[in-house]
Scaffold this active site. Structure first.
Site, PDB file in Angstrom:
ATOM      1  CE  LYS A   1      -2.485   1.441   8.989  1.00  0.00           C
ATOM      2  NZ  LYS A   1      -1.543   0.050   9.488  1.00  0.00           N
TER       3      LYS A   1
ATOM      4  CG  HIS B   1      -3.664  -1.134   4.994  1.00  0.00           C
ATOM      5  ND1 HIS B   1      -4.845  -1.344   5.397  1.00  0.00           N
ATOM      6  CD2 HIS B   1      -2.471  -1.224   5.621  1.00  0.00           C
ATOM      7  CE1 HIS B   1      -4.361  -1.729   6.923  1.00  0.00           C
ATOM      8  NE2 HIS B   1      -3.205  -1.449   6.967  1.00  0.00           N
TER       9      HIS B   1
END
Length: 312
Positions: A163, A142
């Site tokens: 992110k 991930h």
């Protein structure tokens, strides 16, 4: 040898644009388990100790010339001895002729014979490149993978830390996206990791409150990239006042992914911090380190020299 990952001979034939001289009856089901290739000069001379039959065999000018020097009956015997090992295939390079005795041996042992006009060295590297990528150890992690100034930044951290938003800001600043949310990582060489996006989500980014966007359509084809070597893992975490963050950068932290140690840094996130700029600087700093210059070490050296001079 790990047989959990393989590459079809039929796919390799298509990739190499090779001609099929003889196609084995199980051609569509023949699997290649290693990217290593072999030139069987010693084996044609009768030496089979340490021979690895799972490798694709390349016949270049030297091997062809040697076999043409052999009497016809001896030639057939030598080909049969090699093909009896049930190798995946033989590739005739430089457009070398597949002689009648080779085709007879191929039919008897049901081994595919391919032909190409390319040089032996060229075909060797093509097979290594294609197959090694396909059978390389891999894992899905991930995170977000972006290219910043040629450096592959793998952004990790808990969901919601920012992110994807950081990746969008980097795209606006001219950098490129490789993968969002899930990154497929492979070991493509000694101490080299390559990241790609799963095909289903390639070029897409999820932004909370907006939804899924197509980066290629919004920012253009220059904003995406199919794959990228990973040079730095950046762990993003919410700013914690009680945590002592590295302020000089003297700590050389690494994280192990598939047996490869990759440099890693932790960047605290809080409102007001320009994360995209910080990531750009992190990429440039890592690039300098890869080129042999460490700013933190140089700064510490100057401090030490200053105090030495003062004390003396």
């Amino acid at each position: 040898m790990d047989t959990s990952r393989s590459y079809k001979l039929s796919q390799l034939t298509t990739e190499l644009h090779a001609d099929i001289i003889y196609q084995s009856t199980d051609f569509d089901n023949v699997l290649i388990y290693t990217g290593d290739v072999h030139r069987p000069g010693l084996q044609l001379a009768g030496f089979f100790e340490h021979f690895e039959p799972t490798r694709v065999q390349l016949i270049g000018r030297m091997e062809s010339a040697y076999m043409k020097m052999q009497p016809q009956g001896e030639r057939l015997r030598k080909w049969e001895e090699l093909l009896d090992k049930k190798i995946p295939a033989i590739i005739m390079c430089h457009g070398a002729e597949a002689t009648e005795d080779l085709i007879i041996a191929a039919e008897r042992h049901d081994v595919t014979i391919l032909s190409t006009n390319a040089h032996t060295t060229e075909i060797m590297w093509d097979v290594i490149r294609i197959v090694k990528r396909a059978v390389a150890p891999s894992i899905t992690r991930h995170g977000v993978l972006v290219e910043v100034y040629g450096i592959g930044l793998f952004l990790t951290g808990e969901s919601g830390v920012g992110k994807s938003e950081a990746a969008i800001e980097l795209l606006k600043r001219g950098h490129r996206l490789i993968a969002d949310d899930a990154v497929e990582i492979k070991v493509i060489d000694v101490n080299v990791l390559e990241g790609t996006a799963p095909e289903l989500i390639r070029h897409y980014v999820e932004l909370r409150g907006i939804g899924v966007i197509d980066v290629r359509q919004i920012f253009g084809v220059g904003a995406v990239k199919a794959s990228q070597n990973i040079h730095l893992v950046v762990n993003l975490e919410q700013w914690n006042e009680s945590t002592a963050y590295d302020r000089l950068g003297l700590l050389e932290n690494t994280i192990n992914i598939l047996g490869v140690n990759v440099a890693t840094v932790t960047i605290p996130v809080k409102p007001g911090r320009n994360l995209a700029v910080i990531l750009e600087v992190a990429a440039m700093n890592q690039r300098q380190k890869l080129m042999g210059y460490n700013a933190a070490a140089e700064f510490a050296k100057q401090i030490d020299e200053h105090f030495d001079a003062v004390s003396s």
